[in-house]
Design a protein around this motif. Sequence first.
Motif, PDB file in Angstrom:
ATOM      1  N   SER A  41       0.833  -1.206   0.000  1.00  0.00           N
ATOM      2  CA  SER A  41       0.000   0.000   0.000  1.00  0.00           C
ATOM      3  C   SER A  41       0.868   1.258   0.000  1.00  0.00           C
ATOM      4  O   SER A  41       1.879   1.328   0.691  1.00  0.00           O
ATOM      5  CB  SER A  41      -0.924  -0.002   1.216  1.00  0.00           C
ATOM      6  N   SER A  97      -4.688  -8.832   0.149  1.00  0.00           N
ATOM      7  CA  SER A  97      -6.083  -9.097  -0.185  1.00  0.00           C
ATOM      8  C   SER A  97      -6.266 -10.610  -0.146  1.00  0.00           C
ATOM      9  O   SER A  97      -5.310 -11.356   0.100  1.00  0.00           O
ATOM     10  CB  SER A  97      -6.385  -8.563  -1.584  1.00  0.00           C
ATOM     11  N   ASP A 112     -14.074 -13.508  -1.895  1.00  0.00           N
ATOM     12  CA  ASP A 112     -14.157 -12.699  -3.116  1.00  0.00           C
ATOM     13  C   ASP A 112     -15.297 -13.114  -4.027  1.00  0.00           C
ATOM     14  O   ASP A 112     -15.419 -12.599  -5.146  1.00  0.00           O
ATOM     15  CB  ASP A 112     -12.836 -12.781  -3.886  1.00  0.00           C
ATOM     16  N   TRP A 158     -15.589  -0.673  -1.142  1.00  0.00           N
ATOM     17  CA  TRP A 158     -16.216  -1.611  -2.076  1.00  0.00           C
ATOM     18  C   TRP A 158     -15.642  -1.488  -3.477  1.00  0.00           C
ATOM     19  O   TRP A 158     -15.326  -0.395  -3.941  1.00  0.00           O
ATOM     20  CB  TRP A 158     -17.717  -1.351  -2.135  1.00  0.00           C
ATOM     21  N   ARG A 159     -15.566  -2.615  -4.156  1.00  0.00           N
ATOM     22  CA  ARG A 159     -15.182  -2.614  -5.569  1.00  0.00           C
ATOM     23  C   ARG A 159     -16.435  -2.450  -6.413  1.00  0.00           C
ATOM     24  O   ARG A 159     -17.444  -3.142  -6.218  1.00  0.00           O
ATOM     25  CB  ARG A 159     -14.477  -3.920  -5.949  1.00  0.00           C
ATOM     26  N   ASN A 219     -12.659  -1.742  -9.528  1.00  0.00           N
ATOM     27  CA  ASN A 219     -11.817  -1.295  -8.423  1.00  0.00           C
ATOM     28  C   ASN A 219     -12.639  -0.492  -7.431  1.00  0.00           C
ATOM     29  O   ASN A 219     -13.810  -0.192  -7.682  1.00  0.00           O
ATOM     30  CB  ASN A 219     -10.672  -0.412  -8.937  1.00  0.00           C
ATOM     31  N   ALA A 220     -11.998  -0.131  -6.324  1.00  0.00           N
ATOM     32  CA  ALA A 220     -12.613   0.795  -5.386  1.00  0.00           C
ATOM     33  C   ALA A 220     -12.449   2.214  -5.912  1.00  0.00           C
ATOM     34  O   ALA A 220     -11.471   2.533  -6.596  1.00  0.00           O
ATOM     35  CB  ALA A 220     -11.959   0.670  -4.012  1.00  0.00           C
ATOM     36  N   ASP A 223      -9.124   3.835  -5.230  1.00  0.00           N
ATOM     37  CA  ASP A 223      -8.034   3.423  -6.126  1.00  0.00           C
ATOM     38  C   ASP A 223      -8.070   4.214  -7.424  1.00  0.00           C
ATOM     39  O   ASP A 223      -7.029   4.627  -7.945  1.00  0.00           O
ATOM     40  CB  ASP A 223      -8.140   1.929  -6.442  1.00  0.00           C
ATOM     41  N   HIS A 243     -15.922  -6.580  -1.508  1.00  0.00           N
ATOM     42  CA  HIS A 243     -15.326  -5.610  -0.602  1.00  0.00           C
ATOM     43  C   HIS A 243     -13.814  -5.801  -0.609  1.00  0.00           C
ATOM     44  O   HIS A 243     -13.325  -6.928  -0.666  1.00  0.00           O
ATOM     45  CB  HIS A 243     -15.861  -5.826   0.820  1.00  0.00           C
ATOM     46  N   ASN A 244     -13.095  -4.694  -0.571  1.00  0.00           N
ATOM     47  CA  ASN A 244     -11.638  -4.767  -0.578  1.00  0.00           C
ATOM     48  C   ASN A 244     -11.145  -5.168   0.805  1.00  0.00           C
ATOM     49  O   ASN A 244     -10.501  -4.392   1.523  1.00  0.00           O
ATOM     50  CB  ASN A 244     -11.050  -3.420  -0.997  1.00  0.00           C
TER      51      ASN A 244
END
Length: 354
Positions: A41, A97, A112, A158-159, A219-220, A223, A243-244
């Motif tokens: 990150s 993840s 996932d 959330w993605r 993606n979120a 991001d 959810h990430n």
Amino acid sequence: MSINNSSRKLVIGLSGSLFSALAFTASVHAADYTLKIGHVSAVSQPLSTCAEVMKSHVERYSGGRIEVKHYPAGQLGNFRENVEAVQFGTLEMTLTSGGGIANFFGPIQAFDIPYMFENDQVMDKVMADRELTERLRADVLKATGSVRLMGMTGGVGWRDFFADVPIKTAADLKGVKMRTVESPVSMEFARALGMNPTPVPWPELYTSLATGVVHGTKNALSDVVDTSLNDYVKYAVADHHTHNLIFWWMSDTWLQKLPEDLQGVVADGFHELNKTCNGLPGALYLEKYQKFVDGGGEVHIPSAEEKATFLPGQQPVIDWFVDKYGSEYYDLVQAAVDRANAEIEAERASFIKQ
């Protein structure tokens, strides 16, 4: 009040002696243990802040007996390399993840499966579900020999689907070259909804969108905004398919070598990290959302009918997962979701009724 030269020399002499004494004391009481935290990150993202919160707590409450060294932004490698380092004892702590540790423990991909979690309340309770956490901790530790699950936290939310065309239903994404990670779960999901899943490494995504290699990404929002992907994807649908979720890992070998009091300090430090990770992203989302909109972006909140058009993408992923890993972990996660929903229903009833 004035100080004459003799007094001034005395003060300076005492100050110098005190500084030397403190320096000597610090050297004598150097840290007994080192906790290195390495992850992918970026420094500017919430997960780095979470790690810094734990670093501060552990160093302060251990009385300096534990020194924490923080290596963000992939300084020590990618997901896999960091997990391997924890496994081999050259790194004490990392995060991934679900997909980031799937090579070590494939069933974790149950988290996932799209649309498993209805909302943030369900997600929060599942992350804190003790029965599920303890089972996952035991299974990953057995599979790896030394990688201990500390716990689960939120990451960047959330993605959702982002594209260069307006999106309201799954039909709007049919045929779109959608960037995915090179994960069977992600690719099966996109394929089931009629998209053309195209794996693209994260560092190459901006250029791939700019040159038309792909026309969308899952993606979120954080991001997308943080890396300026919204230069090319101006439309989003908040379908919240996954959810990430972030898993935090520690070297069990290192942890077991600590005295009992310091084990408690590390556990408490992770609790502080957990609080930060589960609160900070939600607060930061407001800023990211506004930046996306101010840049000409549009986020569509689907109605129940529109959301239902995406749900057929779930079953093919469940079928793939069960065929590869069996139903046990799917059932475990689903049971945690059921417990969460029951608790939420009871809490709502208590809130509404006297």
